[in-house]
Design an enzyme around this catalytic site. Structure first.
Site: not given
Length: 153
Positions: A66-68
């Site tokens: 998960p990334h942002g």
């Protein structure tokens, strides 16, 4: 680029309490915000959920990244969490996810963000690496494994 360039010991969870996707994102975001006070947990969780709407970050083989991107940080930040029983994360291969490596990048980051994603993906494609992490009895042992593979790359 190496994993420990952006992952610190305090951001490693040997056993996630979460049982679903939203709780995983919240639990990992909590670890990040405790270690990096300039990051707001509610904002980070919102960013991660929005990214998941585009498509699952569950890349297969029991791994999700998960990334942002987050406004106001100057360098990459990561957290690692392990779920021995696995969590349904809508992974590309349809299997449960056991290893989560959350990545937060500065808003204006392009190259480093992509390099970090590639670094994480490359490490977790190795079955023997995942097996060692699965068998690790403690956070200290997980950190030792992560440190050793980081030095070897």
């Amino acid at each position: 680029m190496k994993l420990l360039d952006f992952l610190s010991y305090e951001c490693v969870l040997a056993e996630l309490a979460a049982h679903n996707k939203e709780d995983v994102l919240t639990e990992l975001a909590n670890v990040v915000t405790q270690a990096h006070h300039s990051i707001n947990k509610i904002e980070l969780v919102s960013i991660l959920k929005e990214r998941e709407k585009v498509g699952s970050t569950g890349i297969g083989n029991g791994v999700a990244i998960p990334h942002g991107k987050y406004q106001g940080i100057s360098s990459l930040v990561a957290a690692f969490g392990r779920s021995p029983s696995g969590i349904d994360f809508n992974a590309l291969d349809g299997h449960k996810v056991h290893f989560f490596c959350l990545l937060v990048a500065p808003q204006d980051s392009v190259g480093d963000h992509l390099k970090a994603l590639a670094c994480i993906s490359r490490l977790f494609k190795k079955e023997d690496f995942r097996d060692k992490l699965s068998r690790a009895p403690s956070k200290d042992e997980i950190w030792s494994i992560l440190s050793a593979v980081d030095k070897a790359t």
